[in-house]
Write an enzyme that holds these catalytic residues in place. Sequence first.
Site, PDB file in Angstrom:
ATOM      1  N   ARG A   1      33.747 -33.885 104.340  1.00  0.00           N
ATOM      2  CA  ARG A   1      34.838 -34.415 103.526  1.00  0.00           C
ATOM      3  C   ARG A   1      36.198 -34.281 104.201  1.00  0.00           C
ATOM      4  NH1 ARG A   1      35.134 -30.774  99.892  1.00  0.00           N
ATOM      5  NH2 ARG A   1      33.595 -31.565  98.415  1.00  0.00           N
TER       6      ARG A   1
ATOM      7  N   ASP B   1      30.181 -30.781 104.232  1.00  0.00           N
ATOM      8  CA  ASP B   1      29.927 -31.015 105.653  1.00  0.00           C
ATOM      9  C   ASP B   1      31.006 -31.862 106.312  1.00  0.00           C
ATOM     10  OD1 ASP B   1      27.612 -29.629 105.252  1.00  0.00           O
ATOM     11  OD2 ASP B   1      26.256 -31.330 105.519  1.00  0.00           O
TER      12      ASP B   1
ATOM     13  N   ARG C   1      27.946 -35.794 102.192  1.00  0.00           N
ATOM     14  CA  ARG C   1      27.850 -34.437 101.655  1.00  0.00           C
ATOM     15  C   ARG C   1      29.196 -33.769 101.863  1.00  0.00           C
ATOM     16  NH1 ARG C   1      26.755 -30.656  98.336  1.00  0.00           N
ATOM     17  NH2 ARG C   1      25.271 -29.003  98.871  1.00  0.00           N
TER      18      ARG C   1
ATOM     19  N   GLY D   1      34.332 -39.962  77.943  1.00  0.00           N
ATOM     20  CA  GLY D   1      32.933 -40.233  77.655  1.00  0.00           C
ATOM     21  C   GLY D   1      32.277 -41.163  78.652  1.00  0.00           C
TER      22      GLY D   1
ATOM     23  N   GLU E   1      22.027 -41.796  95.777  1.00  0.00           N
ATOM     24  CA  GLU E   1      22.871 -42.838  96.375  1.00  0.00           C
ATOM     25  C   GLU E   1      22.140 -43.563  97.490  1.00  0.00           C
ATOM     26  OE1 GLU E   1      27.268 -40.795  95.663  1.00  0.00           O
ATOM     27  OE2 GLU E   1      26.357 -40.786  97.647  1.00  0.00           O
TER      28      GLU E   1
END
Length: 599
Positions: free
Chosen positions: A84, A82, A79, A117, A151
């Site tokens: 990174r 929190d 997350r 794309g 994930e």
Amino acid sequence: MGNYYSKQRRKRAQLTEASTPTISKRPSPDVLEESPLLLPSSDSSEKIDVPSASGVSSDPPASSSSENGNNYYVFLSFRGPDTRKGFVDHLYQRLKAVGLRCHTNPVFRDDEDLPFGENIGENLISAIERSKVSIPVISENYAASEWCFRELIHIMECKESRGQMVLPVLYKVTPKDVRHLGGSFGKAFESCKDKFEEEVKQQGPLALRKAVDLRVYESEKFADGREGELVNELVERILCEQQHDLPPDLPVNLVAIEDRVAEVMQLVDLPCLDTRIIGIWGMGGIGKTTLVTIIYEKLFDKFQCRSSLQDIREEINRKGVEHVQSLLISDITKSPPRSVRKSNEGIAMIRSRCENEKVLILLDDVGHQDHLDKLIGGCKFGLGSRIIITCRDKALLKSEYKMYELKEMNREESLLLFSRFAFKEEQPPTNLATLSSDIVATTGGLPLALMVVGSLLKGEKNEKTWEQMLDKLRIVPAGAVQEKLRISYDTLEHEEKQMFLDIACFFIGTDERIASYYWADLKFVPRIGLQILINRSLIKIDGGNQLRMHDQLRDLGRAIACPAEKKPWQWSRLWDEEAMKVLRRKVTMMSTFGLSHFL
């Protein structure tokens, strides 16, 4: 430069909105920049068009990510707000610093690298599937992100279906709160769950419970909350895992090996589904280790459970059979080595781990029947298993094994190998052709002797020197390999001799930098000395920076340091049990005659 990238992003967003409106309205994944090694996750709490959490095919998704080669070794799920800029960044930078090697060169790094794309969600799902290790960093607000849940659901599916290694980190949250969605962790989930798809809402908490059921790392408890220690532990686990996935380093300057490899591969007969044990025997220095290293490399990627154990005779003599058992268990289970207290317990563990498993096991240089009994005795391997054994004594091999005797090189092959080491050419120069042929004849077709003698004469153009070498070799009785090798040792200067003996007795398998500190304290010049020993083919330094030496050269060095005609306290070097015997003798004498006699 910053304005340029801003314009490019705006242009990309405009084009993407026209072609894939489902993605353009959602935040891009939270991706760390420039990652050739691992793929950090998205933590967007909004919906992204991805395959359903439960209906994931075992085949790679039909997206350009599979074409781009999305092969990462580590996948980080976290997350962003929190962790990174803190814990995850430290872990990411440390993993980059240790230099993990991937299966292919990864192309996908962040959303900037996707073609216009591109389906970001499918790429990330594909990246999870193509990773060897996943580390979900479960923090206070992890459950507030639908994408983090997606994930984690897929990570746990990959663990169950593909055996992916998962190392969950509970970052400043407790297992109880994660398992039962309690405390502030549960509140974060409750505040956002109404935005989740129903399937994610149901399966996300289940994936959390499965993750907590694994061996987890609690950041607040591990090493008393020291996050740097936790980062180091995770990196060590990953490096250990990677060692199981790296093929062996192949030797160089190989001569006449193809036919021998083909003959052994016929005995291996991989398509045959029975369990086979192949025994390869021959005298020391004849090339058994080189041969089986090539065979193992050819079979390496055909087996999930595999182990290559080199120099077993020496490892057991110095560290005990329990140590080798622990290495075998570690390789087969792909887990860090754990101590085995008793050999009976060790073989019982090996039997239970290998039962009905299709395994590839290489046992190189087995010296005693008991070694085989304690490593593979009584094991019921699965169909298709292949166990390859090398030894010097044919009597160690059972009649039901597939046998292969490795014989000496012929005259033509020997001259080619010698020429490569002596002249770096395929044949000797005309003026040294006869002398070269005569010297080769004295080596008995042993590759080790050919390499050592050839390296000793490399660059030497004086024919008198070559004649003197020939005379020395002719004096040595046929089959006396160590005496032939000693000729090269005798030409070394005092410092190089001491370094050679130190390596033979103490430093095999040691990082050369550690040994160099020791030699530097003795006022040696280790860098020059090591290069001389390498140039003479007396030692080598492997890919892990460890000192290595052929077992025949090791035995030569120990015979020189510990001559059989002298008592142990007269030897120049002592180790293991002999060292303890001498120390005990000295203590006994001191207590008998008084300390003053020894001061």
